[in-house]
Write an enzyme that holds these catalytic residues in place. Structure first.
Site, PDB file in Angstrom:
ATOM      1  N   GLU A 135     -11.783   1.573  -1.489  1.00 26.01           N
ATOM      2  CA  GLU A 135     -11.121   0.465  -0.800  1.00 26.01           C
ATOM      3  C   GLU A 135     -12.166  -0.307  -0.009  1.00 26.01           C
ATOM      4  O   GLU A 135     -12.949   0.277   0.729  1.00 26.01           O
ATOM      5  CB  GLU A 135     -10.031   1.020   0.130  1.00 26.01           C
ATOM      6  CG  GLU A 135      -9.453   0.021   1.118  1.00 26.01           C
ATOM      7  CD  GLU A 135      -8.880  -1.228   0.475  1.00 26.01           C
ATOM      8  OE1 GLU A 135      -8.069  -1.105  -0.460  1.00 26.01           O
ATOM      9  OE2 GLU A 135      -9.252  -2.345   0.915  1.00 26.01           O
ATOM     10  N   SER A 137       7.545  -9.671   3.424  1.00 26.50           N
ATOM     11  CA  SER A 137       8.833  -9.560   4.120  1.00 26.50           C
ATOM     12  C   SER A 137       9.307  -8.116   4.267  1.00 26.50           C
ATOM     13  O   SER A 137      10.297  -7.865   4.939  1.00 26.50           O
ATOM     14  CB  SER A 137       9.912 -10.348   3.386  1.00 26.50           C
ATOM     15  OG  SER A 137       9.540 -11.691   3.236  1.00 26.50           O
ATOM     16  N   ALA A 138       8.641  -7.174   3.597  1.00 25.37           N
ATOM     17  CA  ALA A 138       9.000  -5.754   3.682  1.00 25.37           C
ATOM     18  C   ALA A 138      10.411  -5.470   3.172  1.00 25.37           C
ATOM     19  O   ALA A 138      11.100  -4.585   3.665  1.00 25.37           O
ATOM     20  CB  ALA A 138       8.821  -5.230   5.110  1.00 25.37           C
ATOM     21  N   HIS A 178      13.691  -4.982  -2.895  1.00 33.39           N
ATOM     22  CA  HIS A 178      14.505  -5.946  -3.631  1.00 33.39           C
ATOM     23  C   HIS A 178      15.476  -5.260  -4.590  1.00 33.39           C
ATOM     24  O   HIS A 178      15.235  -4.149  -5.053  1.00 33.39           O
ATOM     25  CB  HIS A 178      13.588  -6.901  -4.402  1.00 33.39           C
ATOM     26  CG  HIS A 178      12.807  -7.806  -3.501  1.00 33.39           C
ATOM     27  ND1 HIS A 178      13.408  -8.789  -2.749  1.00 33.39           N
ATOM     28  CD2 HIS A 178      11.486  -7.864  -3.210  1.00 33.39           C
ATOM     29  CE1 HIS A 178      12.482  -9.415  -2.036  1.00 33.39           C
ATOM     30  NE2 HIS A 178      11.307  -8.868  -2.292  1.00 33.39           N
ATOM     31  N   VAL A 210     -16.203  -2.584  -4.548  1.00 35.93           N
ATOM     32  CA  VAL A 210     -16.848  -2.504  -5.862  1.00 35.93           C
ATOM     33  C   VAL A 210     -17.513  -3.848  -6.139  1.00 35.93           C
ATOM     34  O   VAL A 210     -16.863  -4.894  -6.153  1.00 35.93           O
ATOM     35  CB  VAL A 210     -15.825  -2.149  -6.960  1.00 35.93           C
ATOM     36  CG1 VAL A 210     -16.461  -2.228  -8.344  1.00 35.93           C
ATOM     37  CG2 VAL A 210     -15.257  -0.750  -6.713  1.00 35.93           C
ATOM     38  N   ILE A 220      -0.079  -8.389  -9.697  1.00 30.77           N
ATOM     39  CA  ILE A 220       0.980  -7.555  -9.095  1.00 30.77           C
ATOM     40  C   ILE A 220       1.324  -8.162  -7.741  1.00 30.77           C
ATOM     41  O   ILE A 220       0.665  -7.915  -6.731  1.00 30.77           O
ATOM     42  CB  ILE A 220       0.545  -6.085  -8.938  1.00 30.77           C
ATOM     43  CG1 ILE A 220      -0.071  -5.550 -10.237  1.00 30.77           C
ATOM     44  CG2 ILE A 220       1.743  -5.235  -8.507  1.00 30.77           C
ATOM     45  CD1 ILE A 220       0.837  -5.517 -11.445  1.00 30.77           C
ATOM     46  N   CYS A 280       5.935  -0.615  26.201  1.00 31.81           N
ATOM     47  CA  CYS A 280       6.848  -1.523  25.475  1.00 31.81           C
ATOM     48  C   CYS A 280       7.527  -0.816  24.314  1.00 31.81           C
ATOM     49  O   CYS A 280       8.706  -0.986  24.065  1.00 31.81           O
ATOM     50  CB  CYS A 280       6.102  -2.736  24.927  1.00 31.81           C
ATOM     51  SG  CYS A 280       5.348  -3.780  26.163  1.00 31.81           S
ATOM     52  N   CYS A 338      -1.993  -1.320  27.345  1.00 33.21           N
ATOM     53  CA  CYS A 338      -2.320  -0.017  26.758  1.00 33.21           C
ATOM     54  C   CYS A 338      -3.595   0.011  25.934  1.00 33.21           C
ATOM     55  O   CYS A 338      -4.107   1.081  25.631  1.00 33.21           O
ATOM     56  CB  CYS A 338      -1.158   0.509  25.926  1.00 33.21           C
ATOM     57  SG  CYS A 338      -0.777  -0.532  24.508  1.00 33.21           S
TER      58      CYS A 338
END
Lengths: 484, 410
Positions: free
Chosen positions: A34, A48-49, A52, A173, A341, A407, A447
């Site tokens: 990665e 949008s998480a 579907h 890569v 993708i 929070c 924090c």
């Protein structure tokens, strides 16, 4: 580099991580390379998480098939892998006759794709489901849902890692040499492997070219979002979309699993796959546009903005193509090439990964990994539990009694566990997304100093070595005075 | 569930002053809850001087000012808990606290909200652009430097001329960073005049009014910001954009009372102050819940925070002893030129102190309080600016028992 891998996966987004997990069911030496410092830093985490339903894609496409399959397995996956998923449904809201016609077409298409739980509902039912929405009727997709894309990807990756997959971050890569197998070049050394999986997301075209599979045209479609504070989640029990066009889902409002609301995305083609800036005009446009659907977007509730870029494979005329998942035995044998993708990749990741493995198994027999364990546990959260459970957690580990991020009610115990994460990620944002610390209203004002100090202490590093998100994103330039 | 006469949420200047005053008034069954490991609140990181001129008649640093109160707390053995994060408050004044020793619960006759304020973040300001490291609120940068011994910047630009921003401009300069400029959206500075002189002019740091940051650059660490002039509607003027190369953007663009807890409890908040709506006793919409200091409205000077908290505590002590307050049904409204007022409700039967801020810069003006067309109080001012809190003592004898009061600038 003498080590030879059976498989090297390029990219630790949701697809690379899902492929890694599926491959860890077999006796294979697998590595993931990665270029960023953590999983899920690009397209997989910037969307949008939404899980579907599978009604928005043309019949017979991989997008339709894998989306429907992915939707069906999400509940089971969330149990195995312990990530937040909520099958809350979603509505596509319309007002005009043309809208109704389009929704009927969408329903038909959904039925052909095998998408379940679709129905047309009237205004009354719509307002029962989502009281605060503006619209005359809607298509309701009962099986749609929301998840935490970051924790989902972390879960897949950690499970793959627990089952033997090696992870290499900051390993971009830069070239591929073909011969007996493949040699993948990175600035930090070469990786020899028999198989390559191109799960590079926005980099899929580049890697495809390196594999010698040329000619793919991949464009970026950039979408901007605004995040609203947690109060607003109560007014939005499920995602609310406008009636879609053929190519674009439209600006929608979506609750997150944590109770925030995201507003977006717009869609604009971009050549720059690394620029995530959100322009002022876009923020105003998003708020204005989505307010027609759901009139609760106020400036004082906006806590943050972000953007994401989808890699879309287009033909010579610019028409968007299906997912490409192929092994070109003629050009690049033993290389699985995934191109374009984009959405619904998050929903479809595991079926896509299973398909990748099927393609590989058609060419080689894989021995099962008898010790594969499909289950993985996430960090035990303190917030949202009953006081009795919280009491028990503190008794077990007093670090649960130390609230660091007020929070979001995140404790020292959770932060320590995040810093000691199995993948060895050590960025501030890595800790943030794993715990939700620093994500609240004050946006880390109170924090972050404590978390920065914990990173220094736990990792034994100097202040100037603490990294925010990407390589080079230093947080501090050093100490003011030497500490005695 | 432990019962207490008074629980004070927050061990900063407001909480400490309230606790001491309650103690002095004979309330012994009280407890201060502080989330950090030390009492003192934000004063702990304010190592510059200028505190205490009103209250002690001399200039102290923040820690010195706080210590004067902490010494008294310790001398009197007033109970307090540090590392105690209040995560729940109900209408029945039940408080849930998380500590390393476990979850503690209290039920108090009087709850005193003294949580202070928080800074407006980048998200709240809605600054467009990328999201690199190197964007800090002034208070966060201050905490890194003064509490954690960590340096957050080399080349800095500051957005907002709030007091902490200007103080940080000087602090960063003294520690070897280079501060290029301070940009202020408004046509006038938002901090105190003394800070403009002592923190900017003395260090030759330019202050550009009617300017804002229109874009943030950098995908890893900040590499620069684009700044533009703004028009009378605070909108950037096309063509005035200028890029500043820097690695740090410090935000000092306003403080907001921290009322997450109060809101969860159902305390009614004022959209102008972002703090609780209170009466002349500093009592909120929930009987027995009081608020003072920066959690009620953002103050300019800590001395006023202490005094307000003491005024609160005097009345809260009476409340704890069972005093019946005269209902406060007369509303006070912020009229022409007034940013906000505190309190928002009074009985009109006793003298009270009105705190307010003006919206704009005024010269030779008069702050006027009217009731039913009659002027009931007025204060002549050579100069009134939004950066300075204005206080007026209002006499009950001038007031009618009914009819809204309106405050305005003339």
């Amino acid at each position: 580099m003498t080590v030879t891998y059976d498989v090297v996966i390029i990219g630790a987004g949701v697809i690379g991580s899902a492929v890694a997990r599926e491959l860890s069911r077999y006796h294979l030496k697998t590595a993931v390379l990665e270029k960023n410092l953590d999983v899920c830093n690009e397209t997989s985490g910037r969307n949008s998480a939404v899980v579907h339903g599978g009604f928005a894609y043309d019949e017979g496409t991989k997008k339709a098939r894998f989306c429907v399959e992915g939707n069906r397995m999400m509940e089971q996956l969330s149990k195995e892998l312990d990530f937040p998923f909520l099958c809350c449904g979603k509505v596509l809201v319309g007002n005009t006759d043309a809208d109704m016609e389009q929704l009927r077409r969408t329903m038909e298409q959904g039925a052909k794709n095998g998408a379940e739980g679709l129905s047309l509902i009237d205004e009354k039912k719509l307002h029962e489901l989502v009281p605060a929405v503006v619209g005359k009727f809607a298509m309701w997709s009962k099986t749609s849902g929301i998840l935490d894309p970051f924790l989902y990807t972390v879960a897949l990756a950690e499970n793959a890692h627990a089952n033997g997959t090696e992870y290499f971050f900051d390993h971009e890569v830069t070239g591929i040499t073909k011969g007996e197998g493949y040699v993948l070049h990175t600035a930090r050394g070469d990786f020899r492997t028999r198989w390559v999986v191109n799960a590079a997301g926005l980099g899929c075209g580049k890697i495809s070219d390196m594999l010698g599979i040329t000619g793919y045209r991949v464009i970026g479609s950039k979408g901007n979002y605004i995040i609203l504070n947690k109060k607003l989640g109560e007014l939005l029990p499920m995602p609310v979309y406008p009636v879609p066009s053929n190519t674009y889902m439209g600006i929608h409002v979506t609750p997150t699993v944590d109770g925030n609301v995201t507003v977006g995305p717009d869609a604009e083609n971009t050549e720059d796959f690394a620029y995530y800036g959100v322009p002022q005009k876009k923020m105003e446009y998003l708020a204005e546009s989505a307010s027609k659907l759901w009139p609760h977007i106020r400036k004082e509730d906006q806590i943050r903005n972000f953007s994401g870029i989808l890699p879309k494979w287009v033909d010579a005329h610019g028409a968007i193509q299906d997912f490409q998942i192929e092994i070109r035995d003629d050009i690049a044998p033993h290389a699985v090439n995934l191109v374009g993708i984009e959405s619904p990749g998050l929903t479809a990741a595991v079926p896509i990964a299973q398909y990748v493995v099927e393609l590989m198994k058609e060419r080689e027999e894989f021995e099962e990994n008898p010790s594969f364990n499909p289950n993985r546990k996430g960090i035990v959260r303190f917030a949202g539990r009953s006081r009795a459970e919280q009491e028990a957690l503190i008794r077990q580990n007093p670090d649960y009694g130390e609230i660091v991020c007020q929070c979001e009610e995140i404790t020292r115990a959770e932060l320590l566990e995040a810093i000691r994460n199995p993948l060895g990620v050590s960025t501030m944002t890595g800790i943030k997304y794993r715990t939700r610390a620093m994500m609240g209203n004050c946006q880390a004002g109170f924090c972050q100093m404590k978390i920065e100090r914990m990173l220094e202490q736990e990792l034994g590093i100097r202040p100037e070595e603490v990294v925010y998100s990407r390589k080079g994103s230093w947080v501090l330039s050093g100490k003011l005075r030497e500490e005695g | 569930m432990e019962r207490k006469e008074a629980v004070i949420i927050g061990g900063g200047p407001a909480g400490l002053a309230a606790a001491l005053k309650l103690w002095e008034k004979g309330i012994r069954d009280l407890l201060i809850l502080e989330r950090e490991d030390h009492l003192g609140g934000i004063l702990r990181q304010c190592i510059h001087d200028g505190f205490g001129l009103g209250r002690f008649g001399k200039s102290l640093s923040g820690p010195e000012y706080a210590q004067a109160f902490i010494d008294e707390i310790i001398r009197n053995k007033i109970p307090y808990l540090t590392g105690a994060a209040v995560m729940g408050l109900t209408k029945d004044r039940q408080i849930t606290v998380i500590t390393r020793e476990g979850v503690r619960r209290y039920e108090a006759k009087a709850v005193i909200l003294a949580m202070g304020c928080k800074e407006r973040s980048r998200g709240a300001l809605g600054i467009p652009g990328e999201r690199p490291a190197g964007v800090f609120t002034a208070g966060t940068a201050q905490a890194y430097m003064n509490l954690y011994n960590r340096m957050p910047a080399k080349e800095a630009v500051i957005l907002g001329s709030g007091d902490i921003g200007m103080i940080m401009a000087r602090r960063l300069t003294l520690e070897g960073a280079h501060v290029q400029a301070v940009f202020e959206l408004m046509p006038h500075p938002s901090g105190l005049p003394r800070n403009i002189i002592q923190c900017l002019e003395d260090y030759k740091i330019p202050l550009y009014l009617s300017h804002t940051v229109t874009e943030i650059h950098g995908d890893a660490r900040l590499t620069g910001v684009t700044v533009a002039e703004v028009d009378g509607h605070r909108k950037p003027i096309a063509g005035t954009e200028k890029r500043y190369d820097c690695d740090t953007l410090i935000l000092s663009a306003g403080l907001i009372p921290d009322n997450q807890l109060s809101a969860d409890a159902g305390v009614v908040l004022d959209s102008r102050t972002k703090g609780a709506v209170v009466d002349e006793h500093f009592q909120t919409s929930i009987p027995g819940v009081f608020a003072a200091g920066n959690v009620l409205h953002v103050h300019d000077l800590v001395d006023f925070v202490s005094m307000e908290a003491e005024a609160l505590a005097s009345d809260a002590a009476d409340y704890i002893r069972g005093a019946n307050f005269v209902p406060c049904t007369v509303r006070i409204r912020a009229g022409e030129g007034i940013g906000h007022i505190v309190p928002q409700k009074i009985s009109a039967e006793r003298d009270f102190r009105l705190s307010l801020r003006v919206r704009d810069h005024y010269k030779d003006c008069r702050i006027v309080v009217r009731q039913g067309g009659q002027t009931v109080a007025s204060k002549k001012m050579k100069k009134a600016i939004p950066a300075e809190m204005i206080q007026m003592n209002i006499k009950a004898e001038k007031l009618q028992k009914e009819g809204e009061l309106e405050v305005c600038v003339q």
